[in-house]
Motif scaffolding. Structure first.
Motif, PDB file in Angstrom:
ATOM      1  N   ASP A   1      -7.855  -1.624   9.038  1.00 44.67           N
ATOM      2  CA  ASP A   1      -8.757  -1.976   9.750  1.00 44.67           C
ATOM      3  C   ASP A   1      -9.222  -1.039  10.817  1.00 44.67           C
ATOM      4  OD1 ASP A   1     -10.685  -3.171  11.720  1.00 44.67           O
ATOM      5  OD2 ASP A   1      -9.577  -4.928  11.857  1.00 44.67           O
ATOM      6  N   ALA A   2     -10.369  -0.081  10.071  1.00 43.18           N
ATOM      7  CA  ALA A   2     -10.802   1.207  10.902  1.00 43.18           C
ATOM      8  C   ALA A   2     -11.212   0.684  12.493  1.00 43.18           C
ATOM      9  CB  ALA A   2     -11.695   1.733   9.971  1.00 43.18           C
ATOM     10  N   ASP A   3     -11.815  -0.319  12.520  1.00 45.07           N
ATOM     11  CA  ASP A   3     -12.523  -0.819  13.796  1.00 45.07           C
ATOM     12  C   ASP A   3     -11.187  -1.101  15.021  1.00 45.07           C
ATOM     13  OD1 ASP A   3     -15.144  -0.335  13.109  1.00 45.07           O
ATOM     14  OD2 ASP A   3     -15.259  -2.381  12.347  1.00 45.07           O
ATOM     15  N   LEU A   4     -10.323  -1.654  14.384  1.00 42.79           N
ATOM     16  CA  LEU A   4      -9.110  -2.266  15.193  1.00 42.79           C
ATOM     17  C   LEU A   4      -8.415  -0.783  15.628  1.00 42.79           C
ATOM     18  CD1 LEU A   4      -6.916  -3.959  16.406  1.00 42.79           C
ATOM     19  CD2 LEU A   4      -5.905  -3.946  14.262  1.00 42.79           C
ATOM     20  N   MET A   5      -8.130   0.231  14.701  1.00 42.10           N
ATOM     21  CA  MET A   5      -7.607   1.492  14.836  1.00 42.10           C
ATOM     22  C   MET A   5      -8.291   2.230  15.996  1.00 42.10           C
ATOM     23  SD  MET A   5      -6.406   2.247  10.900  1.00 42.10           S
ATOM     24  CE  MET A   5      -6.137   3.948  11.369  1.00 42.10           C
ATOM     25  N   LEU A   6      -9.741   2.078  15.775  1.00 39.25           N
ATOM     26  CA  LEU A   6     -10.477   3.021  16.665  1.00 39.25           C
ATOM     27  C   LEU A   6     -10.202   2.142  18.145  1.00 39.25           C
ATOM     28  CD1 LEU A   6     -12.567   5.252  17.523  1.00 39.25           C
ATOM     29  CD2 LEU A   6     -14.462   3.324  16.769  1.00 39.25           C
ATOM     30  N   GLN A   7     -10.397   0.947  18.018  1.00 40.80           N
ATOM     31  CA  GLN A   7     -10.247   0.249  19.487  1.00 40.80           C
ATOM     32  C   GLN A   7      -9.082   0.581  20.044  1.00 40.80           C
ATOM     33  OE1 GLN A   7     -10.219  -3.854  19.181  1.00 40.80           O
ATOM     34  NE2 GLN A   7     -10.156  -4.123  21.411  1.00 40.80           N
ATOM     35  N   GLN A   8      -7.738   0.683  19.190  1.00 34.25           N
ATOM     36  CA  GLN A   8      -6.461   1.231  19.856  1.00 34.25           C
ATOM     37  C   GLN A   8      -6.572   2.497  20.429  1.00 34.25           C
ATOM     38  OE1 GLN A   8      -4.340  -1.182  20.665  1.00 34.25           O
ATOM     39  NE2 GLN A   8      -3.681  -2.603  18.753  1.00 34.25           N
ATOM     40  N   ALA A   9      -7.393   3.538  19.649  1.00 37.74           N
ATOM     41  CA  ALA A   9      -7.457   4.781  19.870  1.00 37.74           C
ATOM     42  C   ALA A   9      -7.970   5.104  21.148  1.00 37.74           C
ATOM     43  CB  ALA A   9      -7.909   5.717  18.833  1.00 37.74           C
ATOM     44  N   GLU A  10      -9.180   4.585  21.300  1.00 38.59           N
ATOM     45  CA  GLU A  10     -10.104   4.289  22.635  1.00 38.59           C
ATOM     46  C   GLU A  10      -9.115   4.041  23.740  1.00 38.59           C
ATOM     47  OE1 GLU A  10     -13.025   1.728  21.628  1.00 38.59           O
ATOM     48  OE2 GLU A  10     -14.551   3.195  21.097  1.00 38.59           O
ATOM     49  N   THR A  11      -8.349   2.865  23.608  1.00 38.70           N
ATOM     50  CA  THR A  11      -7.298   2.461  24.748  1.00 38.70           C
ATOM     51  C   THR A  11      -6.195   3.852  25.023  1.00 38.70           C
ATOM     52  OG1 THR A  11      -7.646   0.154  23.913  1.00 38.70           O
ATOM     53  CG2 THR A  11      -5.581   0.565  25.542  1.00 38.70           C
TER      54      THR A  11
END
Length: 380
Positions: free
Chosen positions: A47-57
Motif C-alpha cells: 500500500d504505497a499511500d499508507l507507506m507515504l503517510q507513515q513516511a510523512e509522519t
C-alpha cells in the motif's frame, strides 16, 4: 540522531521485522551510538499511500533524520519524491530479488539489499558450467520475482538447456511435486534442478525430493533462500542425498572478524542466535553509525550523505561493502556454498568482484513491462 523505521510483516518469516530491528539495535547499542529509533508497521509493503503517510509522519512530525524502510522499489517511489523535496535520506532495505526500478538511482535513496539477483546470476552461470540440461523448479510465489530470470537466463545464455519448468502451489497443503517426479522418471538424462523456494515451501520441496528413488543422482543449484541456514531449525531436520549449491550473501561460518563480532554481540544483546535478517539489520546499523559520525559535514542532507559514502568501504559481516555510485546500491561479496546432507552450508568458493556482476545485471535486465508480485520478496 533520530531514525524512523518502517518495517514489514511476513507470513513466511514471522520474525523478519523483529530480527531486522533487533540487528540495528544490537549494533547501535554495542557502539553506544546516541540514536533514537521510532518504528511503524507497513503491512506487506504493497500500500504505497499508507507507506507515504507513515513516511510523512516520521519525517515531518517526528523529525526523523534518516528514514529506514524495508520495501521493494515500486512502492517506495512516492516516498522517494517526498524525501527528495526534504533532502532527507531513505535507507532502503530488501532482499534484492527484483531488478532496479525505473526511478532508480535517486538522489535521496540508498539501497542496502542482500543482492539476490547477483547471487542468482552467479549461480546460473555456475550451473551452466556443470550441467548441460536442467529442470527449473519454483513456487507460484517465488516465481513472481526477477531473481528467477536472473538465475535461468544466464544459465541458458551460457549453453545450458532448460528441459522442463515446474511451478508448485504456494499453499503448503496443496504442495505436490508429482509432475516434476513424472518428468524426471521419464527423462533420466536430466539430473539437474535450478530451484527457487523459500521457507516452508523450500523445506517441503526438499523433503519430498529426498524420498525419490532417483534422489541420489540429482544435483540442485539454488537461490539464496533455499540455502537459508534456518530451514532445518525452524521446519525440521532433513537428510538430503544430493548436493545443493549456490551463491549466497552470507554464511554464519564466515571467519571474518566482523562476522565473529556480530555473532557474539547479537547473541549477548538478544539472547538469540544470529540470522540472515539480523545480520542485515546489524550491517545497516554500521551504515547508520557512519552517517552519525559524519553528521557535522552533511547535517543529514541526503545528497551530501551519499557523496560522502562514495569512497567508503564498510567492514560488514558478509565482507567489504561498498556503494555503487552509478545506482546507489550497496554491493558485497558473494559466497558459493554446498550443503551437507543435513543442509549445513560449506563455503567452496567466492566472488569478490560482484560490482561487475551487478553492472551486468543492470545492463542486461529486460526492458519494458514485466509481470510479477508487488509484494516485497518474503513479505506475503
Amino acid at each position: 540522531m533520530k531514525i524512523g523505521a518502517l518495517l514489514p510483516k511476513s507470513t513466511f518469516y514471522p520474525l523478519l521485522h523483529h530480527n531486522l530491528l533487533k540487528g540495528v539495535q544490537a549494533y547501535l547499542h554495542y557502539r553506544q551510538i546516541n540514536a533514537e529509533i521510532v518504528t511503524a508497521n507497513i503491512g506487506y509493503g504493497v500500500d504505497a499511500d499508507l507507506m507515504l503517510q507513515q513516511a510523512e509522519t516520521m519525517l515531518l512530525e517526528n523529525g526523523a533524520d534518516v528514514l529506514l524502510l524495508y520495501a521493494d522499489q515500486a512502492a517506495v517511489e512516492k516516498i522517494a519524491q517526498l524525501a527528495r523535496s526534504l533532502n532527507k535520506l531513505v535507507l532502503l532495505m530488501h532482499s534484492g530479488a527484483k531488478y532496479m526500478h525505473a526511478w532508480e538511482p535517486h538522489p535521496a535513496v540508498l539501497s542496502n539489499t542482500l543482492n539476490h539477483t547477483i547471487h542468482c546470476r552467479l549461480t546460473g552461470l555456475y550451473a551452466a558450467g556443470n550441467a548441460a540440461d536442467a529442470a527449473v523448479c519454483t513456487s507460484f510465489y517465488d516465481a513472481g520475482y526477477a531473481h528467477t530470470h536472473a538465475l535461468v537466463q544466464p544459465y541458458s545464455d551460457s549453453g545450458g538447456s532448460v528441459q522442463y519448468n515446474f511451478v508448485s502451489q504456494y499453499i503448503l497443503k496443496d504442495f505436490n511435486i508429482a509432475p516434476l517426479t513424472d518428468f524426471l522418471h521419464a527423462n533420466p538424462q536430466v539430473q539437474t534442478l535450478l530451484a527457487l523456494f523459500n521457507g516452508d515451501l523450500a523445506h517441503y520441496f526438499l523433503q519430498q525430493l529426498q524420498q525419490l528413488t532417483l534422489a541420489p543422482q540429482l544435483q540442485i543449484f539454488a537461490s539464496p533462500m533455499l540455502l537459508d541456514e534456518t530451514l532445518t531449525s525452524v521446519h525440521g531436520e532433513l537428510t538430503v542425498p544430493f548436493p545443493i549449491r549456490g551463491y549466497v550473501p552470507w554464511v554464519s561460518s564466515l571467519p571474518h572478524k566482523a562476522n565473529q563480532l556480530l555473532k557474539v554481540q547479537f547473541e549477548q544483546y538478544s539472547g538469540r542466535a544470529v540470522s540472515l535478517d539480523s545480520m542485515h539489520g546489524w550491517e545497516t546499523g554500521i551504515i547508520l553509525e557512519h552517517i552519525f559520525n559524519t553528521a557535522a559535514g552533511h547535517q543529514f542532507q541526503a545528497k551530501k550523505i551519499l557523496a560522502a559514502l562514495a569512497d567508503i568501504t564498510i567492514d560488514s559481516p558478509r565482507g567489504p561493502l561498498r556503494m555503487d555510485i552509478a545506482t546507489h546500491h550497496m554491493i558485497a561479496p558473494s559466497w558459493l556454498v554446498e550443503t551437507s546432507e543435513n543442509l549445513e552450508p560449506v563455503i567452496i568458493g567466492e566472488n569478490v568482484d560482484t560490482l561487475q556482476v551487478w553492472q551486468d545485471v543492470v545492463r542486461e535486465q529486460p526492458a519494458g513491462i514485466a509481470s510479477g508480485w508487488i509484494n516485497t520478496y518474503l513479505c506475503a
